[in-house]
Design a protein around this motif. Structure first.
Motif, PDB file in Angstrom:
ATOM      1  N   TYR A 281      50.471  55.004  54.841  1.00 15.36           N
ATOM      2  CA  TYR A 281      51.680  54.993  55.498  1.00 15.36           C
ATOM      3  C   TYR A 281      52.596  53.709  55.119  1.00 15.36           C
ATOM      4  O   TYR A 281      53.599  53.545  55.255  1.00 15.36           O
ATOM      5  N   PHE A 282      51.694  52.475  54.545  1.00 13.74           N
ATOM      6  CA  PHE A 282      52.466  51.397  53.918  1.00 13.74           C
ATOM      7  C   PHE A 282      53.135  51.856  52.616  1.00 13.74           C
ATOM      8  O   PHE A 282      54.269  51.505  52.730  1.00 13.74           O
ATOM      9  N   THR A 283      52.670  52.631  51.851  1.00 14.13           N
ATOM     10  CA  THR A 283      53.650  53.220  50.850  1.00 14.13           C
ATOM     11  C   THR A 283      54.633  54.183  51.124  1.00 14.13           C
ATOM     12  O   THR A 283      55.505  54.018  50.555  1.00 14.13           O
ATOM     13  N   VAL A 284      54.637  54.879  51.995  1.00 15.09           N
ATOM     14  CA  VAL A 284      55.627  55.884  52.450  1.00 15.09           C
ATOM     15  C   VAL A 284      56.563  55.176  52.926  1.00 15.09           C
ATOM     16  O   VAL A 284      57.972  55.411  52.932  1.00 15.09           O
ATOM     17  N   CYS A 334      50.917  46.869  60.210  1.00 16.69           N
ATOM     18  CA  CYS A 334      50.182  46.189  61.231  1.00 16.69           C
ATOM     19  C   CYS A 334      50.242  46.577  62.580  1.00 16.69           C
ATOM     20  O   CYS A 334      49.284  46.613  63.411  1.00 16.69           O
ATOM     21  N   ILE A 335      51.377  47.204  63.034  1.00 13.22           N
ATOM     22  CA  ILE A 335      51.820  47.569  64.230  1.00 13.22           C
ATOM     23  C   ILE A 335      50.953  48.867  64.537  1.00 13.22           C
ATOM     24  O   ILE A 335      50.222  48.868  65.650  1.00 13.22           O
ATOM     25  N   ASP A 340      46.247  51.540  66.873  1.00 15.26           N
ATOM     26  CA  ASP A 340      45.181  52.323  66.750  1.00 15.26           C
ATOM     27  C   ASP A 340      43.736  51.440  67.281  1.00 15.26           C
ATOM     28  O   ASP A 340      42.876  52.205  68.020  1.00 15.26           O
ATOM     29  N   GLN A 341      43.812  50.238  67.396  1.00 14.44           N
ATOM     30  CA  GLN A 341      42.530  49.278  67.785  1.00 14.44           C
ATOM     31  C   GLN A 341      42.431  49.212  69.379  1.00 14.44           C
ATOM     32  O   GLN A 341      41.278  49.307  69.909  1.00 14.44           O
ATOM     33  N   PHE A 371      57.461  58.103  67.089  1.00 16.96           N
ATOM     34  CA  PHE A 371      57.568  56.733  67.119  1.00 16.96           C
ATOM     35  C   PHE A 371      57.208  55.917  65.844  1.00 16.96           C
ATOM     36  O   PHE A 371      57.756  54.930  65.584  1.00 16.96           O
ATOM     37  N   TYR A 372      56.178  56.443  65.073  1.00 20.20           N
ATOM     38  CA  TYR A 372      55.575  55.400  64.189  1.00 20.20           C
ATOM     39  C   TYR A 372      56.275  55.929  62.773  1.00 20.20           C
ATOM     40  O   TYR A 372      55.937  55.420  61.904  1.00 20.20           O
ATOM     41  N   PHE A 373      56.500  57.366  62.660  1.00 22.70           N
ATOM     42  CA  PHE A 373      56.763  57.738  61.417  1.00 22.70           C
ATOM     43  C   PHE A 373      58.299  58.268  61.118  1.00 22.70           C
ATOM     44  O   PHE A 373      58.900  57.893  60.473  1.00 22.70           O
ATOM     45  N   TYR A 374      58.518  59.438  61.848  1.00 23.22           N
ATOM     46  CA  TYR A 374      59.817  59.966  61.886  1.00 23.22           C
ATOM     47  C   TYR A 374      61.034  59.102  62.408  1.00 23.22           C
ATOM     48  O   TYR A 374      62.092  59.240  61.846  1.00 23.22           O
TER      49      TYR A 374
END
Length: 515
Positions: A281-284, A334-335, A340-341, A371-374
């Motif tokens: 996720y960080f690299t994308v 981090c978000i 997830d936690q 929300f988190y990716f697209y």
């Protein structure tokens, strides 16, 4: 010749005769085997309490597996019972249990379970039907696949499903309809007691297509060649070249981590799986942020005179770009880690990234990915497309003005137009125009429409490394630089950079900036 024609005619009649033994207008998965059923004097069969007329029976020498392939079996009689009464497909005998991925050998005569199911009608209403009294149980069809997993709605709200009157099943978590070819039902022991079971749906563990994984791995290979060329050739040690190379590196790492996830190298819910997912996720995010930096930098170089001083301070600009990209990608990572936690993963709360839960990647098959990716990608892609539009518009306007002082002969016009088209194409590739399809394809996939567009998008985006290699590496300018670098190994990087002829985009930018 006449003898051959007679033989072909007889062969054709024989083939037609064999095919005619199948039941016309009846799907194989709407039939049952009648080997042990009572045959009546008029040619019909009695299956349980249903009389199947002779016209709805046929001789079959095959079965159809979950891939749709025909598997040869001994010839037997089948009846199209589902045209006469609502059918329900069981994996095995209704008094057996699933033992792993196969039916148990023993028949549990004392097995008790809830025989009533909610059946959704075609008009949307829901009625209760008794499995044995109100429906025909199909229990002789081949298992849908070699490996199954159960949708146990009692223990997990994520496994909710609905059964329809036509025999199809609606899987709630991905909003997908499964035909009888793709699932089966069977009693399964529940947490409420050892002697009590519920009917659960067993559906296939679908292995993702490895075609895209191989295409992505090929992209990584070509990206490595491009990265090596950018590091080796002094021409690309400029601010623009460094930004492009970091984009290539992030894209290659993203593809490599995604390939690892697709091949299932690491076990789910393990530390290495979580690490792979969050790193991916960080690299994308860093990939698309660097793409935005490149788009902004190209636009600024071409069209914004007032940034001339800022542009000349390359070291400061590159440092600022790095701070913006890595801190933004880290903040987004981090978000999703914190979500997830502290947020439980279930169907009632679809706002969880679920990294490492379903694959060693962020969950992209549900609307939570919006929300988190697209959503972040869509914002960056829109900005990139706007930069591309403004840059190409500026090039077009400048070329129109320059044409007034140039010879307007047809050969020169044609040559100039071809050069401009190459510039536009390379800008489109570098500034990520092809990624715009990713957002459209995601919406189409969630709405289950335009499948060809989804497939086309997958191939285009998985081939980004190959496309970038062709757009940036496979041209006369690159070959000239490589040849010159080989011939002048003893020349310093500074000398080689100063003597190299700039490519079209850099030349136009340098002219505009008065360098």
């Amino acid at each position: 010749m006449g003898m051959f024609r007679v033989e072909y005619l007889l062969l054709g009649i024989l083939v037609i005769g064999v095919r005619s033994r199948d039941i016309p207008n009846c799907d194989f998965f709407d039939t049952v085997q009648l080997r042990e059923s009572e045959k009546l004097c008029n040619g019909s069969y009695r299956y349980e309490d249903v009389v199947i007329p002779a016209k709805l029976t046929g001789k079959y020498d095959y079965e159809i597996d979950y891939d749709g392939d025909r598997v040869s079996v001994p010839k037997h009689i089948r009846g199209c019972v589902c045209k006469l009464k609502t059918c329900i497909r069981f994996c095995c005998h209704h008094k057996k249990l699933m033992a792993g991925n196969l039916c148990s050998q023993d028949v549990y005569e004392n097995l008790t379970y809830e025989y009533t199911l909610d059946i959704t009608q075609l008009n949307g209403s829901v009625i209760k039907k008794h499995v044995l009294n109100d429906m025909v149980v199909q229990q002789d069809l081949p298992l849908p696949c070699e490996r199954h997993y159960s949708l146990d709605a009692e223990t997990s709200t994520y496994d909710m499903w609905s059964l329809y009157e036509n025999g199809s099943l609606f899987r709630h978590f991905d909003q997908r309809y499964l035909s009888k070819q793709e699932f089966c039902l069977q009693p399964n022991p529940t947490s409420t007691g050892k002697n009590y079971s519920l009917i659960v749906a067993f559906n296939c563990i679908q292995k993702p297509s490895m075609k895209m994984a191989y295409v992505k791995f090929s992209s990584v290979f070509f990206m490595v060649i491009t990265i090596a060329a950018y590091l080796w050739l002094p021409k690309f040690r400029s601010l623009h070249g460094k930004c492009c190379n970091l984009y290539f590196i992030c894209l290659a790492i993203t593809f490599l981590l995604n390939v690892i996830s697709l091949f299932g190298i690491f076990e789910l819910k393990t530390p290495i799986c979580y690490l792979t997912g969050y790193a991916g996720y960080f690299t994308v995010m860093a990939t698309f942020l660097w793409l935005s930096v490149i788009s902004f930098d190209v636009w600024r170089r071409f069209a914004m005179r007032k940034f001339q001083v800022f542009y000349k301070n390359k070291r400061s600009s590159f440092f600022n770009y790095n701070i913006i990209v890595w801190s933004s990608a880290g903040l987004l990572t981090c978000i999703i880690f914190l979500v997830d936690q502290f947020v439980e993963t279930n169907l009632d709360n679809p706002y969880n990234p679920a990294v490492g839960v379903f694959s060693c990647w962020i969950f992209t098959n549900g609307w939570s990915a919006t929300f988190y990716f697209y959503a972040p990608l869509a914002i960056l892609i829109i900005l990139n497309c706007a930069s591309f539009f403004l840059t190409t518009r500026y090039i077009y306007v400048e070329n129109k003005q320059n044409q007034k002082v140039l010879n307007n002969s047809e050969p020169q016009k044609l040559s100039r137009n071809h050069a401009n088209y190459r510039i536009y194409f390379r800008l489109f590739i570098i500034m990520g125009g092809s990624w715009f399809l990713e957002i459209i394809a995601f919406i189409c996939e969630m709405e289950n429409m335009w499948k060809p567009l989804i497939i086309l998008n997958d191939y285009i985006n998985c081939s980004q490394g190959i496309i970038i290699f062709v757009a940036t590496f496979c041209n006369h300018e690159m070959f000239r630089l490589i040849r010159k670098r080989i011939q002048n190994r003893n020349i310093t990087s500074l000398e080689l950079t100063n003597t190299s002829r700039p490519v079209e985009s850099e030349k136009m930018a340098d002219v505009e900036l008065g360098k």
